[in-house]
Write a protein that holds these residues in place. Sequence first.
Motif, mmCIF file in Angstrom:
data_model
loop_
_atom_site.group_PDB
_atom_site.id
_atom_site.type_symbol
_atom_site.label_atom_id
_atom_site.label_comp_id
_atom_site.label_asym_id
_atom_site.label_seq_id
_atom_site.Cartn_x
_atom_site.Cartn_y
_atom_site.Cartn_z
ATOM 1 N N PRO A 191 0.834 -1.207 0.000
ATOM 2 C CA PRO A 191 0.000 0.000 0.000
ATOM 3 C C PRO A 191 0.871 1.261 0.000
ATOM 4 N N THR A 192 0.459 2.249 -0.761
ATOM 5 C CA THR A 192 1.195 3.510 -0.826
ATOM 6 C C THR A 192 0.263 4.673 -0.529
ATOM 7 N N ALA A 193 0.846 5.744 -0.032
ATOM 8 C CA ALA A 193 0.090 6.960 0.244
ATOM 9 C C ALA A 193 1.014 8.141 0.014
ATOM 10 N N GLY A 194 0.445 9.294 -0.238
ATOM 11 C CA GLY A 194 1.284 10.455 -0.464
ATOM 12 C C GLY A 194 0.514 11.758 -0.385
ATOM 13 N N GLU A 195 1.261 12.817 -0.072
ATOM 14 C CA GLU A 195 0.701 14.163 -0.071
ATOM 15 C C GLU A 195 1.845 15.160 0.028
ATOM 16 N N GLY A 196 1.711 16.286 -0.639
ATOM 17 C CA GLY A 196 2.658 17.379 -0.504
ATOM 18 C C GLY A 196 4.109 17.027 -0.713
ATOM 19 N N GLY A 197 4.408 16.224 -1.734
ATOM 20 C CA GLY A 197 5.795 15.865 -2.005
ATOM 21 C C GLY A 197 6.308 14.691 -1.209
ATOM 22 N N VAL A 198 5.414 14.023 -0.468
ATOM 23 C CA VAL A 198 5.784 12.850 0.327
ATOM 24 C C VAL A 198 5.131 11.613 -0.276
ATOM 25 N N SER A 199 5.911 10.545 -0.463
ATOM 26 C CA SER A 199 5.380 9.268 -0.933
ATOM 27 C C SER A 199 5.813 8.188 0.054
ATOM 28 N N VAL A 200 4.849 7.396 0.532
ATOM 29 C CA VAL A 200 5.138 6.413 1.566
ATOM 30 C C VAL A 200 4.676 5.027 1.132
ATOM 31 N N LYS A 201 5.572 4.038 1.249
ATOM 32 C CA LYS A 201 5.202 2.634 1.107
ATOM 33 C C LYS A 201 5.000 2.084 2.514
ATOM 34 N N VAL A 202 3.792 1.605 2.789
ATOM 35 C CA VAL A 202 3.450 1.162 4.139
ATOM 36 C C VAL A 202 3.692 -0.343 4.242
ATOM 37 N N ILE A 203 4.843 -0.707 4.791
ATOM 38 C CA ILE A 203 5.222 -2.114 4.920
ATOM 39 C C ILE A 203 4.512 -2.754 6.107
ATOM 40 N N ALA A 204 4.422 -2.030 7.207
ATOM 41 C CA ALA A 204 3.681 -2.496 8.384
ATOM 42 C C ALA A 204 3.058 -1.290 9.065
ATOM 43 N N GLY A 205 1.860 -1.468 9.603
ATOM 44 C CA GLY A 205 1.189 -0.375 10.284
ATOM 45 C C GLY A 205 0.375 0.499 9.348
ATOM 46 N N GLU A 206 0.192 1.765 9.732
ATOM 47 C CA GLU A 206 -0.627 2.707 8.978
ATOM 48 C C GLU A 206 0.101 4.026 8.785
ATOM 49 N N CYS A 207 -0.176 4.674 7.663
ATOM 50 C CA CYS A 207 0.351 6.011 7.401
ATOM 51 C C CYS A 207 -0.590 6.718 6.443
ATOM 52 N N LEU A 208 -0.912 7.974 6.771
ATOM 53 C CA LEU A 208 -1.855 8.747 5.970
ATOM 54 C C LEU A 208 -3.134 7.925 5.798
ATOM 55 N N ASP A 209 -3.504 7.554 4.577
ATOM 56 C CA ASP A 209 -4.743 6.794 4.401
ATOM 57 C C ASP A 209 -4.479 5.356 3.966
ATOM 58 N N ALA A 210 -3.268 4.849 4.216
ATOM 59 C CA ALA A 210 -2.908 3.493 3.779
ATOM 60 C C ALA A 210 -2.590 2.604 4.978
ATOM 61 N N ARG A 211 -2.954 1.325 4.852
ATOM 62 C CA ARG A 211 -2.711 0.349 5.915
ATOM 63 C C ARG A 211 -2.146 -0.927 5.304
ATOM 64 N N SER A 212 -1.091 -1.462 5.907
ATOM 65 C CA SER A 212 -0.449 -2.665 5.388
ATOM 66 C C SER A 212 -1.227 -3.924 5.762
ATOM 67 N N CYS A 263 6.430 0.140 9.990
ATOM 68 C CA CYS A 263 7.592 0.117 9.103
ATOM 69 C C CYS A 263 7.218 0.843 7.818
ATOM 70 N N LEU A 264 7.867 1.975 7.566
ATOM 71 C CA LEU A 264 7.524 2.834 6.433
ATOM 72 C C LEU A 264 8.754 3.137 5.594
ATOM 73 N N ASP A 265 8.590 3.059 4.278
ATOM 74 C CA ASP A 265 9.613 3.475 3.320
ATOM 75 C C ASP A 265 9.161 4.836 2.790
ATOM 76 N N VAL A 266 9.830 5.891 3.237
ATOM 77 C CA VAL A 266 9.374 7.262 2.994
ATOM 78 C C VAL A 266 10.292 7.976 2.006
ATOM 79 N N ALA A 267 9.719 8.486 0.924
ATOM 80 C CA ALA A 267 10.461 9.297 -0.038
ATOM 81 C C ALA A 267 9.951 10.733 0.047
ATOM 82 N N ARG A 322 4.765 14.208 9.233
ATOM 83 C CA ARG A 322 4.613 14.042 10.680
ATOM 84 C C ARG A 322 3.845 12.743 10.895
ATOM 85 N N GLN A 323 4.549 11.728 11.383
ATOM 86 C CA GLN A 323 3.968 10.402 11.538
ATOM 87 C C GLN A 323 3.695 10.095 13.007
#
Length: 229
Positions: free
Chosen positions: A70-91, A101-105, A113-114
């Motif tokens: 699952p991926t999520a992003g906003e405002g120049g941030v892109s996140v691959k959600v490996i475990a847990g939750e971030c923004l509107d995505a859940r692994s 566990c997040l892979d954040v670009a 702000r996580q």
Amino acid sequence: GGVSYHDFSGHKGTINTGDVQWLTAGRGVVHAEVPAGQGVQRGINVWINLSAEDKMVEPMYQDLASHDIPTAGEGGVSVKVIAGECLDARSPIRPRTPALCLDVALRPGARLRQHVPRGWSACAYVIDGEAVFGGATASASAGARTLVVFGGDGDCVDVRAEEGHAVAGARVMLVAARPHGETVVRDGPFVMNSREELEQAREDFRHRRNGFEMADGWTSDHAATAVVR
């Protein structure tokens, strides 16, 4: 590139670029891993401790192909959600120990702000670029191949990429998990809660019992690199 793996229960396959393998070692597993493909390969291996009540569960794999993360992003941030939750995505990964566990670009100047539950252990590894951690009152920058360890008294991690003409952004691996508050005793790949339990695990492996029965006579396709977890 990728990594080919094989264990004593017959589980085998290849993790390709961007894929994830979540292994719960539990009572123990003997397996082998070798590089697959050509050229330079990079990977991150994260160990998260199991609670005493989960130490002897059956080993389990959860594989996640890159296109299924699952991926999520906003405002120049892109996140691959490996475990847990971030923004509107859940692994879909379900760790035994509650974890994030997040892979954040981050593009130059972008910020994330996580939320991290108060009291959890948390760290961040800067894979590429230059990242700044902290808010307006206190912050610190970290370059590529730097591990940042946070205190457990906050409830979020604030990270942004440096901004400038020569900056290409940053890529950060953010990891957090709930501590068990238990004694940890380890030796090589064996991680238990007491010296007695550790010696018992070593004896079980040596005598091929209590979960290690399938290791007796097992030979991997990658025998030269077989390891115990």
